[in-house]
Write an enzyme that holds these catalytic residues in place. Structure first.
Site, short mmCIF file in Angstrom:
data_model
loop_
_atom_site.label_atom_id
_atom_site.label_comp_id
_atom_site.label_asym_id
_atom_site.label_seq_id
_atom_site.Cartn_x
_atom_site.Cartn_y
_atom_site.Cartn_z
CE1 TYR A 23 -3.38 2.86 0.64
CE2 TYR A 23 -1.91 3.48 2.43
CZ TYR A 23 -2.97 3.77 1.60
OH TYR A 23 -3.60 4.98 1.70
N PRO A 76 1.44 15.23 2.72
CG PRO A 76 -0.47 15.99 1.60
CD PRO A 76 0.99 16.28 1.78
N GLY A 78 -1.81 9.21 3.66
CA GLY A 78 -2.92 8.64 4.40
C GLY A 78 -2.60 7.31 5.04
CB SER A 105 -3.60 12.70 4.76
OG SER A 105 -4.59 12.16 3.91
CD GLN A 127 -5.26 15.59 1.39
OE1 GLN A 127 -5.56 14.99 2.42
NE2 GLN A 127 -5.85 15.32 0.24
CE1 TYR A 129 -6.95 12.83 -1.88
CE2 TYR A 129 -6.76 12.02 0.37
CZ TYR A 129 -6.25 12.14 -0.90
OH TYR A 129 -5.04 11.58 -1.22
CB THR A 154 -5.55 16.23 -3.05
OG1 THR A 154 -4.54 16.35 -2.04
CG2 THR A 154 -5.09 15.22 -4.09
CE LYS A 250 0.42 16.08 -2.33
NZ LYS A 250 0.25 14.97 -3.27
CG HIS A 274 -1.69 11.03 -5.60
ND1 HIS A 274 -2.65 11.97 -5.34
CD2 HIS A 274 -1.74 10.16 -4.56
CE1 HIS A 274 -3.27 11.68 -4.21
NE2 HIS A 274 -2.73 10.58 -3.71
NE ARG A 277 -0.32 6.02 -3.13
CZ ARG A 277 -0.21 4.85 -2.50
NH1 ARG A 277 0.91 4.14 -2.64
NH2 ARG A 277 -1.17 4.40 -1.73
N GLY A 307 8.68 11.21 -6.14
CA GLY A 307 9.94 10.61 -6.55
C GLY A 307 11.17 11.10 -5.83
#
Length: 391
Positions: A23, A76, A78, A105, A127, A129, A154, A250, A274, A277, A307
């Site tokens: 994960y 951030p 999760g 997050s 952050q 969502y 985000t 973001k 991301h 991801r 990265g």
């Protein structure tokens, strides 16, 4: 001996159950974007200047009127409680000791008020969502009251990326026991013991004041990053009704989106894919950075993640115009390997590598890395970023 981020990654892989490590470490589809981030960062070169006084090196930057000791912070991420119970607090306290920011997050396993209180003197961002506007408004208002200094929306998750490792591992909320999962837990006893004591992590910030827990459906939606797909540029005005501080976006990679963000009053941008991801076909963050920086033209700070594994990578991003960099997976590797002390150790590695890189480049300040004396030659190519930076 753990000498770099990759060493901590291997240690995290040894200590974490496979479904947890996958994960944290996994990416979308075939992992092309994940590899592209690394390849393109490696392709950037920095040409040093010599016979310059580097007996004193100042790595500090000022962002939104606040001084950071170094031009990087903690991104951030999760479900940090799955890596280590109370992982969010450990990350926040480590950031405070290092004099850098920590971004919490929405998918934290601790209430945002508790994380803020655990490191009250630290620089903390929230952050967001947006799965449901009412819940998002409630989180933003709570973050405002708790004293978070900036809000990070985000914007690159209209749907979740196709993370096949999580599917293969049966990683879902609520967790369903299987023979494979049972063997994974038995063969990682230290992690399993900590998890048994702390209990299964949930998404604490989905819980309203006075409630016992968030619904399974809402928690599953957050794990799947099932966002409100009606969000558009005009939605930012709605967010401003609840948030009075700096607002950052973001997940931008396109220069035209950077210009639109400026037009809609955004205070900062984070160039990010991301961490590979989401969209496997996306460009690397470092290759997208120069065009976004050019589009912004100094009107707002531009940050980058995705990265970054070395202090030299930080220097490359700064040289290409980033205000600062946000670090993700390397800190989670440290958290998995050594807990809070591991986060401290990884941050020290970055500090040492970045300071050494500046000295070797003949740069005594951040301005030397990004100033007029820096010349970028070349640019992104099919083989990666071929930029050459001279101080």
């Amino acid at each position: 001996m753990l000498l770099n981020a990759e060493d901590f990654r291997r240690e995290a892989r040894r200590l974490l159950p496979r479904f947890v490590f996958d994960y944290v470490d996994g990416a979308a589809d075939d992992g092309c974007c994940l590899r592209r981030n690394a390849r393109d960062l490696d392709a950037v070169t920095l040409t040093p200047r010599v016979l310059r006084d580097t007996s004193r090196i100042d790595t500090a930057v000022e962002v939104f009127g606040t001084k950071w000791s170094s031009p990087y912070g903690i991104a951030p991420t999760g479900l940090n409680g799955l890596v280590r119970p109370r992982g969010d607090v450990m990350l926040a306290r480590a950031a405070a000791r290092a004099g850098i920011p920590f971004a919490l997050s929405t998918a934290s396993n601790m209430r945002l008020e508790d994380v803020r209180a655990a490191a009250p003197e630290s620089i903390q961002w929230m952050q967001l969502y947006v799965m449901h506007k009412e819940m998002a408004a409630r989180i933003v208002q709570r973050a405002q009251r708790a004293g978070y200094q900036a809000l990070v929306l985000t914007v690159d998750v209209p749907v979740s990326g196709n993370r096949e490792l999580d599917v293969r591992n049966g990683f879902r909320v609520p967790f369903k026991p299987t023979a494979k999962l049972g063997w994974d837990l038995v063969t990682h006893p230290r992690w399993s013991m900590r998890a048994a004591i702390s209990g299964p992590p949930d998404f604490a910030n989905l819980v309203a004041d006075g409630e016992d827990g968030g619904s399974a459906s809402m928690q599953a939606a957050l794990l799947a990053r099932a966002m409100d797909r009606t969000l558009v540029w005009e939605t930012l005005a709605w967010l401003r009704e609840f948030w009075r501080g700096p607002l950052l976006l973001k997940g931008l990679l396109h220069a035209d989106d950077a210009r639109l963000a400026i037009d809609h009053g955004v205070d900062g941008l984070i160039v990010s894919n991301h961490g590979g991801r989401q969209l496997d076909a996306a460009p690397s963050a470092i290759s997208a950075l120069p065009s976004v920086v050019a589009a912004v033209a100094g009107r707002v700070p531009v940050f980058m993640d995705s990265g970054v594994r070395r202090g030299t990578h930080v220097a490359k991003a700064i040289s290409l115009g980033a205000t600062a960099v946000l670090l993700g997976r390397p800190l989670l590797y440290g958290l998995a390997a050594r807990g809070e002390a591991g986060v401290d150790a990884v941050l020290k590695l970055f500090a040492d590598e970045f300071m050494r890189t500046m000295a070797l480049l003949g740069a005594s300040s951040i301005a030397d890395l990004r100033g007029d004396s820096l010349a970028c030659e070349g640019g992104p190519t099919d083989a990666g970023v071929a930029s050459r930076v001279s101080t």
